[in-house]
Design a protein around this motif. Structure first.
Motif, PDB file in Angstrom:
ATOM      1  N   ALA A  32       0.965  -1.448   0.467  1.00  0.00           N
ATOM      2  CA  ALA A  32       0.063  -0.282   0.107  1.00  0.00           C
ATOM      3  C   ALA A  32       1.329   1.421   0.027  1.00  0.00           C
ATOM      4  CB  ALA A  32      -0.715   0.340   0.713  1.00  0.00           C
ATOM      5  N   CYS A  33       1.896   1.140   0.715  1.00  0.00           N
ATOM      6  CA  CYS A  33       3.022   2.312   0.775  1.00  0.00           C
ATOM      7  C   CYS A  33       3.897   2.122  -0.521  1.00  0.00           C
ATOM      8  CB  CYS A  33       3.199   2.815   2.044  1.00  0.00           C
ATOM      9  SG  CYS A  33       1.457   2.534   3.443  1.00  0.00           S
ATOM     10  N   MET A  34       4.590   2.949  -0.691  1.00  0.00           N
ATOM     11  CA  MET A  34       6.226   3.115  -0.918  1.00  0.00           C
ATOM     12  C   MET A  34       6.482   5.016  -0.647  1.00  0.00           C
ATOM     13  SD  MET A  34       7.253   0.664  -2.552  1.00  0.00           S
ATOM     14  CE  MET A  34       8.518   1.001  -4.008  1.00  0.00           C
ATOM     15  N   GLY A  35       8.320   5.083   0.319  1.00  0.00           N
ATOM     16  CA  GLY A  35       8.738   6.244   0.798  1.00  0.00           C
ATOM     17  C   GLY A  35       9.952   5.773   0.513  1.00  0.00           C
ATOM     18  N   TRP A  36      10.231   7.057   0.663  1.00  0.00           N
ATOM     19  CA  TRP A  36      11.800   7.232   0.964  1.00  0.00           C
ATOM     20  C   TRP A  36      12.476   8.317   2.230  1.00  0.00           C
ATOM     21  CZ3 TRP A  36      15.618   6.403  -2.661  1.00  0.00           C
ATOM     22  CH2 TRP A  36      15.112   5.695  -3.811  1.00  0.00           C
ATOM     23  N   VAL A  47      11.640  10.093   7.521  1.00  0.00           N
ATOM     24  CA  VAL A  47      10.148  10.051   6.848  1.00  0.00           C
ATOM     25  C   VAL A  47      10.876  11.538   5.645  1.00  0.00           C
ATOM     26  CG1 VAL A  47       8.140  10.236   5.151  1.00  0.00           C
ATOM     27  CG2 VAL A  47       8.565   8.966   7.823  1.00  0.00           C
ATOM     28  N   VAL A  48      10.965  11.051   4.197  1.00  0.00           N
ATOM     29  CA  VAL A  48      11.246  12.102   3.238  1.00  0.00           C
ATOM     30  C   VAL A  48      10.099  12.609   2.501  1.00  0.00           C
ATOM     31  CG1 VAL A  48      12.473  13.066   1.531  1.00  0.00           C
ATOM     32  CG2 VAL A  48      13.733  11.848   2.923  1.00  0.00           C
ATOM     33  N   ALA A  49       9.177  10.761   1.330  1.00  0.00           N
ATOM     34  CA  ALA A  49       8.311  11.754   1.373  1.00  0.00           C
ATOM     35  C   ALA A  49       7.386   9.605   0.940  1.00  0.00           C
ATOM     36  CB  ALA A  49       8.427  12.236  -0.185  1.00  0.00           C
ATOM     37  N   VAL A  50       5.901   9.932   0.827  1.00  0.00           N
ATOM     38  CA  VAL A  50       5.631   8.437   0.722  1.00  0.00           C
ATOM     39  C   VAL A  50       4.458   8.743  -0.137  1.00  0.00           C
ATOM     40  CG1 VAL A  50       6.042   7.993   3.670  1.00  0.00           C
ATOM     41  CG2 VAL A  50       3.752   9.280   2.603  1.00  0.00           C
ATOM     42  N   ILE A  51       4.312   7.417  -0.788  1.00  0.00           N
ATOM     43  CA  ILE A  51       2.563   7.651  -1.898  1.00  0.00           C
ATOM     44  C   ILE A  51       2.006   6.623  -1.917  1.00  0.00           C
ATOM     45  CG2 ILE A  51       4.914   5.796  -3.532  1.00  0.00           C
ATOM     46  CD1 ILE A  51       2.812   8.330  -6.084  1.00  0.00           C
ATOM     47  N   LYS A  93      21.971   8.922   4.009  1.00  0.00           N
ATOM     48  CA  LYS A  93      21.740   8.052   3.030  1.00  0.00           C
ATOM     49  C   LYS A  93      20.183   8.073   2.491  1.00  0.00           C
ATOM     50  CE  LYS A  93      23.653   3.499   2.427  1.00  0.00           C
ATOM     51  NZ  LYS A  93      24.723   2.623   3.240  1.00  0.00           N
ATOM     52  N   TYR A  94      19.934   7.596   1.262  1.00  0.00           N
ATOM     53  CA  TYR A  94      18.354   7.832   1.451  1.00  0.00           C
ATOM     54  C   TYR A  94      18.279   6.694   1.558  1.00  0.00           C
ATOM     55  CZ  TYR A  94      17.665  12.781   0.877  1.00  0.00           C
ATOM     56  OH  TYR A  94      18.170  13.977   1.270  1.00  0.00           O
ATOM     57  N   TYR A  95      17.278   5.656   1.764  1.00  0.00           N
ATOM     58  CA  TYR A  95      15.962   4.241   1.796  1.00  0.00           C
ATOM     59  C   TYR A  95      14.794   4.594   0.975  1.00  0.00           C
ATOM     60  CZ  TYR A  95      20.313   3.797   4.941  1.00  0.00           C
ATOM     61  OH  TYR A  95      21.400   2.863   5.859  1.00  0.00           O
ATOM     62  N   CYS A  96      14.768   3.446   0.268  1.00  0.00           N
ATOM     63  CA  CYS A  96      13.702   3.547  -0.193  1.00  0.00           C
ATOM     64  C   CYS A  96      12.969   1.540   0.377  1.00  0.00           C
ATOM     65  CB  CYS A  96      13.634   2.639  -1.734  1.00  0.00           C
ATOM     66  SG  CYS A  96      12.138   1.899  -2.352  1.00  0.00           S
ATOM     67  N   ALA A  97      11.476   2.152   0.932  1.00  0.00           N
ATOM     68  CA  ALA A  97      10.933   1.483   1.352  1.00  0.00           C
ATOM     69  C   ALA A  97       9.581   1.355   1.095  1.00  0.00           C
ATOM     70  CB  ALA A  97      11.147   1.121   2.950  1.00  0.00           C
ATOM     71  N   ALA A  98       8.926  -0.477   1.299  1.00  0.00           N
ATOM     72  CA  ALA A  98       7.668  -0.313   0.766  1.00  0.00           C
ATOM     73  C   ALA A  98       7.241  -1.299   1.884  1.00  0.00           C
ATOM     74  CB  ALA A  98       7.845  -1.352   0.010  1.00  0.00           C
ATOM     75  N   GLY A  99       5.798  -1.017   2.086  1.00  0.00           N
ATOM     76  CA  GLY A  99       4.788  -1.988   3.324  1.00  0.00           C
ATOM     77  C   GLY A  99       3.604  -1.441   3.506  1.00  0.00           C
ATOM     78  N   GLY A 100       2.827  -1.510   4.159  1.00  0.00           N
ATOM     79  CA  GLY A 100       1.442  -1.560   4.185  1.00  0.00           C
ATOM     80  C   GLY A 100       0.952  -0.337   5.283  1.00  0.00           C
ATOM     81  N   GLY A 101       2.008   0.410   5.608  1.00  0.00           N
ATOM     82  CA  GLY A 101       1.693   1.303   6.451  1.00  0.00           C
ATOM     83  C   GLY A 101       0.709   0.710   7.365  1.00  0.00           C
ATOM     84  N   VAL A 102       0.373   1.842   8.715  1.00  0.00           N
ATOM     85  CA  VAL A 102       0.169   1.448  10.482  1.00  0.00           C
ATOM     86  C   VAL A 102      -1.545   2.109  10.245  1.00  0.00           C
ATOM     87  CG1 VAL A 102       0.394   2.418  12.439  1.00  0.00           C
ATOM     88  CG2 VAL A 102       2.244   2.137  11.046  1.00  0.00           C
ATOM     89  N   GLY A 103      -2.061   0.928   9.870  1.00  0.00           N
ATOM     90  CA  GLY A 103      -3.426   1.414   9.999  1.00  0.00           C
ATOM     91  C   GLY A 103      -3.890   1.982   8.894  1.00  0.00           C
ATOM     92  N   GLY A 104      -3.075   1.787   7.561  1.00  0.00           N
ATOM     93  CA  GLY A 104      -3.517   2.277   5.866  1.00  0.00           C
ATOM     94  C   GLY A 104      -2.967   3.502   6.144  1.00  0.00           C
ATOM     95  N   TYR A 105      -2.249   4.053   6.955  1.00  0.00           N
ATOM     96  CA  TYR A 105      -1.489   5.749   7.632  1.00  0.00           C
ATOM     97  C   TYR A 105       0.101   5.052   6.926  1.00  0.00           C
ATOM     98  CZ  TYR A 105      -0.207  10.326   8.739  1.00  0.00           C
ATOM     99  OH  TYR A 105       0.717  11.092   9.369  1.00  0.00           O
ATOM    100  N   TYR A 107       2.617   7.336   6.214  1.00  0.00           N
ATOM    101  CA  TYR A 107       3.437   8.114   6.918  1.00  0.00           C
ATOM    102  C   TYR A 107       5.146   8.256   8.243  1.00  0.00           C
ATOM    103  CZ  TYR A 107       6.211  13.226   7.059  1.00  0.00           C
ATOM    104  OH  TYR A 107       6.916  14.292   6.685  1.00  0.00           O
ATOM    105  N   SER A 108       4.933   7.120   8.403  1.00  0.00           N
ATOM    106  CA  SER A 108       5.415   6.701   9.660  1.00  0.00           C
ATOM    107  C   SER A 108       6.549   5.082   8.864  1.00  0.00           C
ATOM    108  CB  SER A 108       4.361   5.882  10.470  1.00  0.00           C
ATOM    109  OG  SER A 108       5.131   5.423  11.090  1.00  0.00           O
ATOM    110  N   VAL A 109       7.457   5.151   9.409  1.00  0.00           N
ATOM    111  CA  VAL A 109       8.909   3.973   9.387  1.00  0.00           C
ATOM    112  C   VAL A 109       7.921   2.799   9.385  1.00  0.00           C
ATOM    113  CG1 VAL A 109       9.896   4.991  11.479  1.00  0.00           C
ATOM    114  CG2 VAL A 109      11.382   4.134   9.794  1.00  0.00           C
ATOM    115  N   TRP A 110       7.441   2.911  10.721  1.00  0.00           N
ATOM    116  CA  TRP A 110       6.770   2.089  11.176  1.00  0.00           C
ATOM    117  C   TRP A 110       6.018   1.335  10.385  1.00  0.00           C
ATOM    118  CZ3 TRP A 110      10.072   0.892  14.604  1.00  0.00           C
ATOM    119  CH2 TRP A 110      10.545   1.916  15.567  1.00  0.00           C
ATOM    120  N   GLY A 111       5.641   1.520   9.510  1.00  0.00           N
ATOM    121  CA  GLY A 111       4.740   1.145   8.255  1.00  0.00           C
ATOM    122  C   GLY A 111       5.716   0.196   7.115  1.00  0.00           C
ATOM    123  N   TYR A 112       7.052   0.213   6.957  1.00  0.00           N
ATOM    124  CA  TYR A 112       7.678   0.049   6.328  1.00  0.00           C
ATOM    125  C   TYR A 112       8.345  -1.743   6.812  1.00  0.00           C
ATOM    126  CZ  TYR A 112       5.969   3.459   4.108  1.00  0.00           C
ATOM    127  OH  TYR A 112       5.717   4.842   3.058  1.00  0.00           O
TER     128      TYR A 112
END
Length: 125
Positions: A32-36, A47-51, A93-105, A107-112
């Motif tokens: 559900a989530c991809m982020g930088w 968090v830098v940016a999420v989609i 250092k910039y990291y890409c990440a993917a995950g389901g988010g936290v409760g669909g949210y 914008y949290s590092v814990w959702g990846y």
């Protein structure tokens, strides 16, 4: 095997631009989530940016709003981060990440739960 591979980092002078790419493999691109995210030495990963991959909605850290743009290319299973007007404080250092988010949210590092290896961005003044 789930993989995220970042590219596009490097060194640039203040005011310059870089574009980071994150190529995703495996079923995880349905996440559900991809982020930088970025992490500077001695600091926490932020968090830098999420989609939201379903609808394409985006969110940005206040420090990068108006300068950075996150986007996705579903055909290429790739997420991008266009970084303009770079500042020395963007060095990290910039990291890409993917995950389901936290409760669909997203914008949290814990959702990846899937992370790339990171790519260094250095901005000199």
């Amino acid at each position: 095997q789930v993989q995220l591979v970042e590219s596009g980092g490097g060194s640039v002078q203040a005011g310059g631009s870089l574009r980071l790419s994150c190529a995703a493999s495996g079923y995880m691109y349905s996440s559900a989530c991809m982020g930088w995210f970025r992490q500077a030495p001695g600091k926490e990963r932020d968090v830098v940016a999420v989609i939201y991959t379903g609808g394409g909605s985006t969110s940005y850290a206040d420090s990068v709003k108006g300068r950075f743009t996150i986007s996705q290319d579903n055909a290429k299973n790739t997420v991008y981060l266009q970084m303009n007007s770079l500042k020395p404080e963007d060095t990290a250092k910039y990291y890409c990440a993917a995950g389901g988010g936290v409760g669909g949210y997203c914008y949290s590092v814990w959702g990846y739960n899937y992370w790339g290896q990171g790519t260094q961005v250095t901005v000199s003044s």
